[in-house]
Every structure is written in C-alpha cells, then in structure tokens.
Design a protein around this motif. Structure first.
Motif, PDB file in Angstrom:
ATOM      1  N   PRO A 240       0.834  -1.205   0.000  1.00 37.58           N
ATOM      2  CA  PRO A 240       0.000   0.000   0.000  1.00 37.58           C
ATOM      3  C   PRO A 240       0.870   1.258   0.000  1.00 37.58           C
ATOM      4  CG  PRO A 240      -0.639  -1.539   1.747  1.00 37.58           C
ATOM      5  CD  PRO A 240       0.682  -1.992   1.233  1.00 37.58           C
ATOM      6  N   PHE A 241       0.232   2.419  -0.158  1.00 35.16           N
ATOM      7  CA  PHE A 241       0.940   3.692  -0.094  1.00 35.16           C
ATOM      8  C   PHE A 241       1.492   3.941   1.312  1.00 35.16           C
ATOM      9  CE2 PHE A 241      -2.040   4.956  -3.656  1.00 35.16           C
ATOM     10  CZ  PHE A 241      -1.048   5.095  -4.614  1.00 35.16           C
ATOM     11  N   GLY A 242       2.649   4.611   1.394  1.00 34.62           N
ATOM     12  CA  GLY A 242       3.211   5.028   2.664  1.00 34.62           C
ATOM     13  C   GLY A 242       3.968   3.913   3.370  1.00 34.62           C
ATOM     14  N   ASP A 243       4.322   4.205   4.632  1.00 39.55           N
ATOM     15  CA  ASP A 243       5.116   3.280   5.441  1.00 39.55           C
ATOM     16  C   ASP A 243       4.232   2.437   6.341  1.00 39.55           C
ATOM     17  OD1 ASP A 243       7.631   4.321   4.551  1.00 39.55           O
ATOM     18  OD2 ASP A 243       7.271   6.069   5.830  1.00 39.55           O
ATOM     19  N   PRO A 244       4.677   1.221   6.678  1.00 36.87           N
ATOM     20  CA  PRO A 244       3.957   0.442   7.699  1.00 36.87           C
ATOM     21  C   PRO A 244       4.201   1.020   9.084  1.00 36.87           C
ATOM     22  CG  PRO A 244       5.943  -0.704   7.034  1.00 36.87           C
ATOM     23  CD  PRO A 244       5.832   0.493   6.136  1.00 36.87           C
ATOM     24  N   PHE A 245       3.257   0.792   9.985  1.00 42.47           N
ATOM     25  CA  PHE A 245       3.432   1.223  11.363  1.00 42.47           C
ATOM     26  C   PHE A 245       2.594   0.328  12.261  1.00 42.47           C
ATOM     27  CE2 PHE A 245      -0.317   3.396   9.952  1.00 42.47           C
ATOM     28  CZ  PHE A 245      -1.130   3.566  11.062  1.00 42.47           C
ATOM     29  N   ILE A 246       2.752   0.470  13.559  1.00 38.47           N
ATOM     30  CA  ILE A 246       1.996  -0.339  14.508  1.00 38.47           C
ATOM     31  C   ILE A 246       0.593   0.235  14.614  1.00 38.47           C
ATOM     32  CG2 ILE A 246       1.850  -1.182  16.868  1.00 38.47           C
ATOM     33  CD1 ILE A 246       4.187  -2.281  15.257  1.00 38.47           C
ATOM     34  N   PRO A 254       2.434  -8.330  12.185  1.00 43.08           N
ATOM     35  CA  PRO A 254       3.409  -7.223  12.296  1.00 43.08           C
ATOM     36  C   PRO A 254       3.955  -6.812  10.935  1.00 43.08           C
ATOM     37  CG  PRO A 254       3.815  -8.913  13.958  1.00 43.08           C
ATOM     38  CD  PRO A 254       2.770  -9.469  13.043  1.00 43.08           C
ATOM     39  N   GLY A 255       4.000  -5.500  10.698  1.00 40.87           N
ATOM     40  CA  GLY A 255       4.498  -4.974   9.436  1.00 40.87           C
ATOM     41  C   GLY A 255       3.470  -4.898   8.328  1.00 40.87           C
ATOM     42  N   ALA A 256       2.258  -5.398   8.572  1.00 43.42           N
ATOM     43  CA  ALA A 256       1.242  -5.417   7.522  1.00 43.42           C
ATOM     44  C   ALA A 256       0.397  -4.157   7.497  1.00 43.42           C
ATOM     45  CB  ALA A 256       0.330  -6.632   7.693  1.00 43.42           C
ATOM     46  N   TYR A 257       0.370  -3.385   8.591  1.00 39.40           N
ATOM     47  CA  TYR A 257      -0.566  -2.264   8.695  1.00 39.40           C
ATOM     48  C   TYR A 257       0.054  -0.986   8.135  1.00 39.40           C
ATOM     49  CZ  TYR A 257      -4.497   0.378  10.606  1.00 39.40           C
ATOM     50  OH  TYR A 257      -5.631   1.146  10.745  1.00 39.40           O
ATOM     51  N   HIS A 258      -0.605  -0.405   7.127  1.00 36.29           N
ATOM     52  CA  HIS A 258      -0.227   0.876   6.548  1.00 36.29           C
ATOM     53  C   HIS A 258      -1.378   1.860   6.764  1.00 36.29           C
ATOM     54  CE1 HIS A 258       2.421  -1.996   4.606  1.00 36.29           C
ATOM     55  NE2 HIS A 258       3.139  -1.020   4.091  1.00 36.29           N
ATOM     56  N   HIS A 259      -1.244   3.046   6.237  1.00 35.25           N
ATOM     57  CA  HIS A 259      -2.270   4.067   6.447  1.00 35.25           C
ATOM     58  C   HIS A 259      -3.477   3.786   5.556  1.00 35.25           C
ATOM     59  CE1 HIS A 259       0.108   6.720   9.039  1.00 35.25           C
ATOM     60  NE2 HIS A 259       1.131   6.265   8.344  1.00 35.25           N
TER      61      HIS A 259
END
Length: 446
Positions: A240-246, A254-259
């Motif tokens: 997805p667009f942008g960086d992953p974050f918690i 872990p590491g799958a969630y983006h904005h």
C-alpha cells in the motif's frame, strides 16, 4: 468537487443578482458601498455557532443531525443480494458529481458486503459503482457486462480478478488476493472506495481492510471508461501507499498495517494522496506513484488533547479555502455534576461510543495550518463533500452500525445506508461548513 475537470456553470439568477448588487453599490460612496456589501454578505449567509468549550467537546444539537428535511437515502439500483433488505447495505458512502462531455455525471460507491455476512469482513467481493444523471436518480449500476459478461453487473474491481493479471499489467497484487487462516477462514476485503475523474481518466482510490495480507490504501486507473477495465498503479504492486506502522486490531500481522482510508485531492493539473489521519503526498505527473514514496509530510492541525484515533481524512476546497474532514467517535462520560459529557476522547474507563461524527477544520493552504475543528455533522462521519450540478454542497453519511446510537437493535435496519445530507456555508466571514440547520422555506435545487 475537487478537480479542475469538475466545472459547473453559474446560474443566470445568481449572475443577475451579483450584477444588481454591484450596480447598486456603485451609486454609493466607497465606504458606504463596502459597508452595504458586507452587511448583505452577512444576511446571505448563516452564522457560525459558538463551539463547546473546552476544545474537544462535541456539539450534539439536533440541528447537526441528518434529518428528513435536509437529507435522503439514494435509491441505488439493487443487486440480487440487496433485494431482501430492499436497500443497498453500504458503509463509507462516497458520492460525487463530475462534468464529462459537457454533462453532469453523478457517481456513488462505498464499502459493501457479501450475502451471508453481517459486515464487510472478514472478506468482501470488491468495489461496485453506480451512476445517475441527477442526485435523485435514477441510479443504475455501471454496465460492466461488456468487460466481464459472466460477472455481477457493476463490480469494477475485486480480489477475484487476480486471474486477469498479465505481464506488464497488474490488476490485483499478491498482497490484495484472498487468503485463509484457521481463525477467520477466507480473508481479504476492499474498503472505502472513491471514484475520481482527473485529466480525462477515471481513478479509484480504496483500501484493503483489516483482514487482508497487507492493510492500506491503493489506487486503480481505468483503461477505458468509468466501467473499466481497471489496473493497479505501479506504486502499489508490492505494498500500500506510505510506510507500515503499529496499528489496527491485534490479529493484523506485524508490518502489515499501513495508512488506510486513502483519498485523492486534485487542483488544476496536480493531484495529492490524502491518508488518515494526518498524512499527504503529491502524485507523480504520470499518476503511477506518490513522491516521496515514504516519509510523507503531515498536515498542520490543531490536535485535541489528547488526540483520539481519527479516520476518513478528506480535503475539499470551497470559497478559496481548504476544508479537512475527519471521522471522530464522540464518546460519552459523566461530568462531576452528574451531567453527560460528549467529547472526542480516546477510549477509556467510563467512556462509551455514542456517535461517529464528521469534524472539519479550515485553512488558507492545503497543508495547513488548519483551524480548530468543529462538529459539522452528528453521526455523519467517514464522508465526503461534493457540489451538485447547481453548486449546492452535500455530504455523505452511512450511520455506523458497529457501536453507539445506531447499533441499538431498534435502529439497525436504518444503518449502513447510502445517505446524502445538504450542507450550508457560513460565507467568507465565517468560513464553516455545517449540515444544513433548520431554516423554513428551503427546497431542493438539484
């Protein structure tokens, strides 16, 4: 509307009114003319309401609710799955009006569910689009039968279309495909789609939801008309667009969630991606990715203290100003005197979700700084604003069925709807947008 392609004509009555005002003002001394023009502007526009204090309290007055006198549910063409309910089940309702070939084209889309599931998860079957010549309809599913004769009409994109991938043309990325696990079974869904018309091409910005392999926003571009066929832009082939974050529910890897909740804002020949709840980025000229791809800039906002989790960021320009929308949960708690406190608080002991509100801030510049937020619509969160063919402003709403007021069993039948509500602007002095408050003698202009 947010695109240079969305030009609407000025009505003759509005033009004549403006000319008459200028002629009348020309007969007065300059200072008197200015004073009369200012007074006339104040008479034409409703006033801002004082905000609840301190900053962060919610305004729950009934005038800010979508009501029968200022809103209605779009009569969207039903799919076979909708006939038992008699209405399309929809969250994150999106509606817009574009001028294409000299004529207004109304579009509608949103998050929908598959038969047999109560929600749009742990999977759904993609994105549907409806079209109409007027806001009142008739609303018809876009005709996709020429592209996929055997598929359900109106479905423009789905993880099901992964088999259409070809060398040099990706329709569904591997991270968007359906998958399975022992906890949920089949997983993967598309959320919160938006349809945009920019530089003569159709785009869809949407989000892969919480049950997907990667969670976050992506963009599709049509190689034909609004019906497609659509392909994925290059910047989303791997993620997805942008960086992953918690963030997100605990079951997200872990590491799958983006904005999430991506939105597109266009002005002139430029376009920006808007991500919840505070990020944006400009698109490359070819619209295939954003720059920078990571480390995105942030809107300058006046945060609540403390700042809760916000969703559904959307930017709309009107009257030369930029309006930044968010969806915020209005939570109730008890004041020291026993009265009810309504506020945009984070979750906490004694706090109960009440309404999923639309809050707005205004700025002279796209990136901010933005003003303090105000309650623009009670229960109207996760929406967008658009102008109809006459220039009247509207916002969408859907009535969140998950928690709060609309989760009551007695109200569930009226939730998850494709709703639109008329807005009012408080003019160049006040520069606020509200759900249209009660005023006698106001009729539809669409």
């Amino acid at each position: 509307m947010t695109s240079s392609d969305n030009r609407l004509s000025v009505g003759r009555r509005s033009l004549l009114t403006g000319v008459a005002g200028l002629v009348g003002a020309a007969t007065l001394p300059a200072t008197a003319a200015q004073a009369e023009q200012a007074a006339s502007a104040l008479r034409r526009h409703p006033a801002n309401w004082p905000d609840p204090q301190p900053y962060g309290l919610a305004d729950t007055r009934p005038d800010l609710w979508p009501r029968p006198d200022n809103s209605f549910i779009l009569p969207l063409e039903l799919r076979p799955r909708d006939r038992e309910r008699g209405r399309v089940w929809m969250r994150d309702t999106y509606v817009n009006c574009f001028v294409v070939g000299g004529r207004p084209v109304y579009v509608a889309t949103g998050t929908t569910r598959v038969p047999g599931l109560e929600a749009a998860g742990p999977w759904n079957d993609g994105i549907f689009v409806w079209l109409a010549p007027s806001l009142r309809g008739p609303w018809r599913l876009v005709d996709t039968t020429g592209i996929r004769p055997g598929a359900e009409k109106g479905k423009v994109w789905s993880p099901e279309f992964a088999g259409e991938n070809r060398p040099g043309r990706m329709v569904v990325a591997p991270w968007q495909e359906y998958w399975h696990d022992d906890q949920f079974g089949k997983r993967g869904q598309a959320w919160a789609p938006e349809v945009h018309y920019f530089r003569g091409r159709w785009y869809i910005v949407a989000c892969m939801g919480d049950h997907s392999r990667k969670v976050g926003s992506f963009m599709l571009v049509s190689e034909g008309g609004i019906e497609g066929p659509y392909r994925l832009v290059e910047g989303n082939h791997d993620k997805p667009f942008g960086d992953p974050f918690i963030g997100g529910p605990k079951f997200i890897e872990p590491g799958a969630y983006h904005h999430i909740d991506g939105s597109l804002y266009t002005e002139g020949d430029d376009a920006w991606l808007v991500l919840h709840n505070n990020l944006y980025a400009k698109f490359r000229d070819d619209m295939e990715d954003i720059v920078p791809a990571t480390g995105l800039p942030q809107f300058q906002q006046r945060l609540y203290t403390p700042e809760p989790y916000l969703e559904g960021a959307y930017v709309f320009k009107h009257g030369g100003k930029y309006f930044l929308l968010h969806a915020a949960w209005n939570r109730t708690s008890v004041n020291a005197d026993g009265s009810t406190r309504y506020a945009y608080d984070p979750p906490g002991p004694g706090r109960t979700q009440y309404q999923y509100d639309a809050v707005i801030a205004v700025s002279d510049r796209f990136g901010g700084p933005y003003s303090e937020r105000w309650t623009a619509g009670v229960g109207a969160g996760h929406n967008n604003i658009f102008a109809d063919r006459s220039g009247q402003l509207w916002a969408t709403f859907f009535r969140n069925p998950n928690f709060g007021y609309w989760a009551d069993p007695s109200r569930l039948a009226d939730t998850a709807v494709p709703g639109v509500v008329r807005l009012e602007w408080t003019g160049p002095q006040g520069n606020r947008l509200y759900v249209q408050r009660r005023r006698p003698g106001h009729a539809d202009r669409d």
